[in-house]
Motif scaffolding. Structure first.
Motif, PDB file in Angstrom:
ATOM      1  N   THR A 267       0.837  -1.200   0.000  1.00 47.49           N
ATOM      2  CA  THR A 267       0.000   0.000   0.000  1.00 47.49           C
ATOM      3  C   THR A 267       0.873   1.251   0.000  1.00 47.49           C
ATOM      4  O   THR A 267       1.968   1.272   0.552  1.00 47.49           O
ATOM      5  CB  THR A 267      -0.944   0.025   1.217  1.00 47.49           C
ATOM      6  OG1 THR A 267      -0.169  -0.062   2.415  1.00 47.49           O
ATOM      7  CG2 THR A 267      -1.924  -1.136   1.166  1.00 47.49           C
ATOM      8  N   THR A 269       1.223   5.618   0.424  1.00 46.95           N
ATOM      9  CA  THR A 269       0.718   6.852   1.010  1.00 46.95           C
ATOM     10  C   THR A 269       1.579   8.009   0.520  1.00 46.95           C
ATOM     11  O   THR A 269       2.809   7.880   0.442  1.00 46.95           O
ATOM     12  CB  THR A 269       0.775   6.803   2.550  1.00 46.95           C
ATOM     13  OG1 THR A 269       0.026   5.675   3.004  1.00 46.95           O
ATOM     14  CG2 THR A 269       0.210   8.064   3.161  1.00 46.95           C
ATOM     15  N   ARG A 279      -3.893   8.145   1.075  1.00 47.61           N
ATOM     16  CA  ARG A 279      -3.547   6.848   0.504  1.00 47.61           C
ATOM     17  C   ARG A 279      -3.638   6.940  -1.012  1.00 47.61           C
ATOM     18  O   ARG A 279      -4.586   7.538  -1.548  1.00 47.61           O
ATOM     19  CB  ARG A 279      -4.482   5.766   1.029  1.00 47.61           C
ATOM     20  CG  ARG A 279      -4.256   4.417   0.359  1.00 47.61           C
ATOM     21  CD  ARG A 279      -4.898   3.290   1.103  1.00 47.61           C
ATOM     22  NE  ARG A 279      -4.885   2.057   0.317  1.00 47.61           N
ATOM     23  CZ  ARG A 279      -5.111   0.859   0.819  1.00 47.61           C
ATOM     24  NH1 ARG A 279      -5.366   0.725   2.118  1.00 47.61           N
ATOM     25  NH2 ARG A 279      -5.083  -0.214   0.044  1.00 47.61           N
ATOM     26  N   HIS A 280      -2.651   6.355  -1.684  1.00 50.29           N
ATOM     27  CA  HIS A 280      -2.655   6.334  -3.148  1.00 50.29           C
ATOM     28  C   HIS A 280      -3.066   4.939  -3.601  1.00 50.29           C
ATOM     29  O   HIS A 280      -2.340   3.962  -3.417  1.00 50.29           O
ATOM     30  CB  HIS A 280      -1.264   6.684  -3.694  1.00 50.29           C
ATOM     31  CG  HIS A 280      -1.177   6.582  -5.178  1.00 50.29           C
ATOM     32  ND1 HIS A 280      -1.730   7.524  -6.027  1.00 50.29           N
ATOM     33  CD2 HIS A 280      -0.623   5.629  -5.989  1.00 50.29           C
ATOM     34  CE1 HIS A 280      -1.510   7.178  -7.277  1.00 50.29           C
ATOM     35  NE2 HIS A 280      -0.845   6.020  -7.277  1.00 50.29           N
ATOM     36  N   ASP A 281      -4.238   4.840  -4.179  1.00 50.73           N
ATOM     37  CA  ASP A 281      -4.751   3.552  -4.625  1.00 50.73           C
ATOM     38  C   ASP A 281      -4.262   3.234  -6.033  1.00 50.73           C
ATOM     39  O   ASP A 281      -4.210   4.103  -6.902  1.00 50.73           O
ATOM     40  CB  ASP A 281      -6.276   3.554  -4.595  1.00 50.73           C
ATOM     41  CG  ASP A 281      -6.827   3.615  -3.180  1.00 50.73           C
ATOM     42  OD1 ASP A 281      -6.234   2.978  -2.291  1.00 50.73           O
ATOM     43  OD2 ASP A 281      -7.838   4.308  -2.974  1.00 50.73           O
TER      44      ASP A 281
END
Length: 356
Positions: A267, A269, A279-281
């Motif tokens: 994940t 961020t 958060r970077h999806d």
């Protein structure tokens, strides 16, 4: 419609099932044969599990039966030279596991041999294909972080402690060169992918676990041409939250505008200077470590078909191995080592030069 390329894999060790699973997801190629030399029963079992039609211990027999379009080498580095020469003599393209050879000199010789004979020789360097690194590269190139100037790659697999460390690959414990040679090479290549060439290194190593022969702790400071300083902080004896986590550890990329943080589960961020954190999806594909083995092998097939450039051709990969060797030189001397340029197989290759 083009027929799928026919592949022959050599090697049935720990990584072979992972690699064979990846081949089943690759478009335009199939593995039709598996060769192994140590344990015929193991070779047959791995082939059966992967749905590979032919298996055995005789490489010449496999060549006659499979009639491959390429050879996939999934064996220890000491065996790579003989197998690559076998393939080059037959004009057979090769995908070879890292490191390319036990020494830089051997790797350069093999790269030059393939180059002179016009035979594609590509290193199966899947680390840079892990999706968090691909996405980090996209964010860096798009200017999301501004100018990156300090990156820390913190490797904590958590599998190297006790009298019987590395249960998945127990032979690691006896390797005279361990973390840098076996795993650090991944991170050096990924650093080059993200930030350009490495022109200076300073490195220190230690052996923490008395049951291990080689170094199991490494701190390497890598000066890059496009991303400032990268610190490779690797410790295989330390306690980890998750043993052999998806991303094997964490990464932070600090830029003039923002910092990107990658957790051990992949994940991401982004922390901006104004204090905003988000958060970077992004998509993490299925498969081993986010499908990186599939992506690396797909790149090889696409390159053979003329649809892409191979990202890790052997001649270029010698650069990565020279940086690893420079790290060992630095650790032994206690000095920084500057990387200077040489030419191998028509490609500039770095070599080490100690700094005063």
């Amino acid at each position: 419609m083009e027929r799928p390329l026919r592949g022959l894999m050599v090697g049935a060790g720990y990584f072979a099932p992972i690699q064979l699973a990846a081949w089943r997801a690759v478009r335009g190629a199939e593995i039709h044969g598996l060769v192994g030399h140590r344990d015929p029963d193991r070779v047959a079992a791995v082939a059966r599990e992967a749905g590979v039609g032919w298996s055995g211990v005789d490489l010449e027999a496999a060549m006659a039966e499979v009639r491959p379009d390429f050879l996939d080498i999934c064996t220890p580095p000491a065996t790579h030279g003989e197998l690559i020469r076998f393939a080059v003599d037959r004009g057979l393209p090769v995908l070879c596991q890292k490191p390319l050879a036990p020494t830089v000199a051997d790797a350069a010789e093999l790269a030059d041999l393939a180059h002179r004979h016009g035979v594609p020789l590509v290193v199966n360097e899947n680390w840079r294909w892990q999706p968090w690194y691909r996405e980090a590269k996209r964010l860096i190139d798009n200017g999301v972080l501004g100018r990156p100037f300090h990156t820390t790659m913190r490797m904590r697999p958590g599998d190297g402690w006790g009298e019987r460390p590395y249960p998945d690959q127990p032979y690691f414990a006896a390797m005279p060169r361990l973390v840098l040679f076996e795993t650090g090479v991944h991170y050096v290549d990924t650093t080059r992918y993200l930030f350009g060439e490495i022109d200076e290194v300073r490195c220190t190593t230690a052996t923490v676990n008395p049951a291990v022969t080689g170094e199991d702790l490494v701190i390497a400071v890598l000066h890059t041409t496009g991303g400032g300083i990268v610190v490779y902080d690797a410790d295989r004896s330390a306690v980890a939250r998750t043993v052999r986590s998806l991303a094997y550890g964490t990464m932070s990329v600090e830029g003039t505008d923002a910092t990107l943080e990658v957790a051990d589960d992949g994940t991401m961020t982004v922390l901006r200077r104004d204090g905003r954190t988000a958060r970077h999806d992004y998509r993490i594909p299925d498969g081993w470590k986010g499908g990186c083995a599939t992506a690396a092998q797909q790149n090889f097939v696409d390159a053979l078909r003329g649809r892409a450039e191979a990202e890790t051709p052997a001649a270029d990969y010698v650069r990565t191995m020279r940086v690893v060797e420079a790290c060992y030189q630095s650790a032994a001397s206690g000095q920084a080592v500057r990387i200077r340029s040489e030419r191998v197989a028509g490609v500039p290759e770095p070599a080490g030069e100690r700094l005063p």
